[in-house]
Enzyme design. Structure first.
Site, PDB file in Angstrom:
ATOM      1  N   GLY A  57      28.339  54.988 -56.192  1.00  0.00           N
ATOM      2  CA  GLY A  57      28.614  55.697 -54.968  1.00  0.00           C
ATOM      3  C   GLY A  57      29.619  56.811 -55.155  1.00  0.00           C
ATOM      4  O   GLY A  57      30.019  57.133 -56.273  1.00  0.00           O
ATOM      5  N   ASP A 168      35.805  47.381 -66.200  1.00  0.00           N
ATOM      6  CA  ASP A 168      35.981  48.827 -66.316  1.00  0.00           C
ATOM      7  C   ASP A 168      37.470  49.173 -66.209  1.00  0.00           C
ATOM      8  O   ASP A 168      37.876  50.008 -65.405  1.00  0.00           O
ATOM      9  CB  ASP A 168      35.183  49.546 -65.224  1.00  0.00           C
ATOM     10  CG  ASP A 168      35.031  51.042 -65.530  1.00  0.00           C
ATOM     11  OD1 ASP A 168      35.109  51.409 -66.717  1.00  0.00           O
ATOM     12  OD2 ASP A 168      34.845  51.820 -64.589  1.00  0.00           O
TER      13      ASP A 168
END
Length: 826
Positions: A57, A168
């Protein structure tokens, strides 16, 4: 041979096209297609500009401007081209963030749908620098840089305890704010991605070997990235050129071709640890840190530290000048550590041979002891590593594997089914470690209870209590917490008597412990609430006031705990019809939660509900109803219409609307409340009957008499067991009486209302609105069924109480006035 970059042949070199202007232009054109323009409204927020984008997104800066207050937030919005699976993953990410509460993890504030169907959620906007840039700009010493890393490690360890993996970790996702506090961003995104294309949308420069090889990823992968982050934080520059190639990652997300993602990983492989670029420090100390980073970033996951928490403990040992487990230096190294921890002793020892001899003898003994401690620590580390591996296997093979459509073939299975299938595997994985198995059972049992799976929750939490008691003893805080959760399953099942009995058994075991002890406070707080649920309001008030007195100045009681107590007391005072006191207590709880948790926290919303309830009691319906509407909308967006929070709010709003003569709108909310309560507690629960009574009344006042008949019929089998149940039953009988009067059947109305009046007289004081209302029903029924004189006499005596009861009896007051006025005209 490399070609001249100015030559057209240069474009044939591997990766050259990906770095060229043509490719960058293509990316920009594609990415602009799903951008939300400035000014777009997402819930109460207005989009201002784009902050960045990633694999799932786009992130925008936004401002709240709904007139309540102003607040800058970061909003993540799913790309409009997202797949159905992507939408589901985005919802799961939002739920993960809602449940992650840690001072060093960015907090979720709100979420919902855009008008075009895009999902979005708002998080606190962190105004800060990436951790490595901050360390460089502030010229922090080594100890200060490691202190920042400890905050990051604590946040990751917190998530690992809840079976969540980040996947991440990189400087761009670890910001340091103006107060010097670390905030970890984007938690749970990669961990929840299941499709191949999205799974490759990691940051290649920071990926672990197992990520780049598409192998099983677990907590050890986060540890690898923490090792790389530690290297970046220790460098003399901000290492900007080593951060992830945002263009390539964005291209992967936009175009969605796994071949491109793989090529990007090939070009920008994992960054290299470079101790030569670290800030200045003694060579011996540098060698220890090199060993720590080397172990955390070992290529084989099983040769890294056993857990992220163990990595944090290793850094603590370095800061404390103690021997580092990853550094192999033998006895000489252990000796040096002892000397640097006690430099004064070492200096004195050098002044005389006799002193040296004496100190060496004592020091050798100490070295021997430390060596023994090192062995113990190594054994403990191995046990912790084995535990971490076992939990990781349980997580990946027993729990998450059930959701893999290529594995257990349970695609789209409810999360409750997945958890239930995993519970029996806990014994296989962790049977030899009762303390760890008990914690896992406790977590899974709590989740099952929250999902409404009461029977498996009971069995799972019973096992948790058994194992934790075996490991820690019956009075340990972990055991008490597990027993409270187990009792809470009975509360969820609306068996409040059993809930109170189980809490009482826990409290009895804690007799003799300081009343200000955290365990005692928590059990007593729940006992006060159980008394409220059982309708013992006087006892509940005394319990809450005692708790507040004991909690004043008590260091183990948090501000949020105090807010919870004020909220409970406000509800008790509402039932006792002491509305000004209830309003004051509710406001005290709201002020604390707003200050401590923020205005959008679910706990703050709960306190706003208490204030709205008090406003209704004060007959300030015009103030209460807008608050209810905002709360209902927020709950529906955050939890969905069938969640417990949404159901409770829908009932309160519906009841207030009935009292304020808006039956049509009330019906919409009360129908949802009934459906939610039937699903959660069953058709015959007292709370369900209460909502059915209000729904039927709304139908009557909207003129939908057939629907009212059907609603009341659903509650006919109800058998009241508690004081609350009895009041709900009186309300039901009174409302059926109103229906019968509307149908022109006053004799039947008289029967129903007399049944209700008999219960009300035994339980309620004469001025209670419920008792006054059911007696007015009798008077109206008498006056319209051939007993006019008797009915008018009864209604004349009720005029004062009917007026004092306000909106709760306004309809009956109107009926009574009409009959009495008619009598004067005859």
């Amino acid at each position: 041979m490399m070609t001249d970059p100015r030559s057209p042949l240069h474009l044939l070199e591997p990766g050259a096209l990906l770095g060229g202007a043509l490719f960058g232009s293509l990316i920009d054109q594609v990415s602009r297609g799903d951008r939300l323009p400035p000014g777009t409204r997402l819930g109460p927020f207005r989009v201002e500009d784009e902050l960045g984008r990633g694999g799932m997104g786009v992130v925008y800066r936004a401002e709240r401007d709904d007139g309540e207050y102003r607040q800058a937030v970061a909003i993540k919005s799913l790309s409009s081209s997202g797949s159905a699976q992507g939408l589901e993953l985005f919802r799961r990410e939002r739920q993960v963030l809602a449940e992650l509460r840690h001072p060093h993890i960015a907090r979720l504030l709100d979420g919902g749908h855009h008008a075009d169907g895009r999902l979005w959620f708002a998080m606190e906007l962190i105004d800060g620098q990436p951790i490595d840039a901050h360390a460089h700009a502030a010229a922090l010493p080594v100890a200060a840089r490691l202190a920042l890393m400890r905050q990051v490690i604590d946040a990751v360890a917190f998530a690992h305890q809840r079976l969540l993996i980040h996947r991440d970790i990189k400087p761009g996702n670890v910001l340091v704010d103006a107060d010097g506090s670390v905030k970890l961003l984007d938690f749970g995104i990669a961990a929840l991605v299941g499709d191949v294309a999205a799974a490759r949308a990691y940051s290649p420069a920071w990926a672990s070997p197992e990520q780049r090889a598409d192998e099983e990823v677990g907590p050890a992968s986060d540890q690898f990235q923490l090792g790389l982050l530690l290297d970046a934080v220790l460098r003399t520059d901000a290492a900007a050129e080593l951060r992830d190639n945002a263009t390539l990652v964005r291209a992967t997300a936009v175009i969605g071709e796994t071949g491109l993602a793989g090529h990007a990983a090939g070009i920008n492989s994992a960054r290299t640890v470079e101790p030569a670029r670290w800030i200045a420090m003694p060579s011996s100390r540098r060698a220890e840190l090199v060993a720590i980073v080397a172990r955390a970033t070992a290529r084989a996951a099983d040769t890294r530290y056993g857990s992220v928490a163990e990595l944090g403990a290793e850094i603590d040992r370095w800061l404390g000048l103690r021997p580092v487990a990853a550094y192999s230096g033998g006895i000489a190294y252990t000796t040096r550590c002892g000397v640097r921890r006690h430099p004064v002793i070492a200096t004195i020892a050098a002044t005389t041979v006799i002193a040296v001899a004496a100190l060496v003898a004592g020091f050798n003994l100490r070295v021997s002891q430390e060596r023994d401690l090192a062995r113990v620590a190594a054994a403990r580390a191995e046990r912790e590593a084995a535990t971490a591996r076992a939990i990781n296997r349980f997580l990946n093979e027993d729990l998450l594997a059930a959701a893999d459509p290529y594995g257990a073939n349970l695609k789209d299975a409810p999360i409750g089914d997945i958890i239930e299938r995993a519970v029996p595997r806990v014994a296989d994985r962790l049977g030899s470690q009762p303390a760890v198995a008990g914690e896992v059972y406790r977590t899974l049992g709590d989740m099952l209870g929250n999902l409404g799976r009461t029977q498996p929750a009971r069995a799972t939490l019973d096992r948790a209590v058994e194992l934790l008691t075996q490991a820690h003893g019956p009075l340990d805080a972990r055991v008490v917490e597990a027993r409270i959760l187990r009792a809470g399953i009975e509360e969820f099942a609306a068996d409040y008597t059993t809930y109170e009995r189980m809490l009482g058994a826990i409290r009895k075991q804690l007799d003799g412990i300081d009343p200000q002890d955290r365990r005692v406070i928590e059990v007593d707080r729940r006992l006060a609430w159980a008394a409220f649920e059982l309708g013992a309001y006087d006892r509940a008030e005394l319990a809450y006031r005692d708790l507040l007195a004991r909690s004043a100045g008590n260091p183990v009681v948090t501000e949020v705990d105090l807010a919870t107590m004020h909220g409970g007391l406000s509800l008790v005072l509402l039932r006792l019809r002491r509305y000004p006191e209830a309003h004051a207590s509710a406001h005290a709880g709201l002020a604390i939660r707003t200050r401590e948790l923020g205005p959008d926290d679910p706990g703050t919303l709960q306190s706003q509900l208490h204030v709205a309830n008090a406003l209704v009691g004060l007959e300030r319906l015009e103030e209460a109803i807008p608050v209810y509407r905002r709360l209902v909308e927020a709950a529906y967006q955050r939890f969905g219409p069938m969640h417990t929070e949404s159901v409770v709010l829908a009932h309160e709003l519906g009841a207030a609307l009935v009292r304020s003569a808006h039956p049509d709108e009330a019906i919409l909310h009360l129908e949802r409340a009934v459906a939610g309560k039937v699903e959660a507690m069953g058709q015959d629960a007292g709370s369900t009957t209460n909502s059915l009574a209000w729904l039927g009344l709304a139908y009557v006042r909207a003129g939908r008499l057939g629907d009212a008949e059907a609603a009341f019929a659903r509650a006919r089998a109800f058998k009241p067991a508690t004081d609350f149940d009895r009041r709900a039953y009186v309300s039901l009988l009174r409302n059926i009486g109103e229906l019968r009067l509307a149908q022109g059947r006053p004799a039947d109305a008289l029967v129903r209302c007399r049944q209700g009046a008999a219960i009300a007289k035994a339980d309620l004081e004469p001025s209670h609105p419920l008792r006054v209302g059911v007696e007015a029903c009798i008077g109206v029924a008498l006056a319209t069924s051939g007993h006019a004189a008797e009915g008018r006499e009864m209604l004349a005596g009720l005029r004062g109480p009917l007026g004092a009861a306000g909106s709760q009896t306004s309809e009956w007051a109107a009926k009574a006035a009409a009959i009495l006025d008619e009598g004067r005209l005859e």
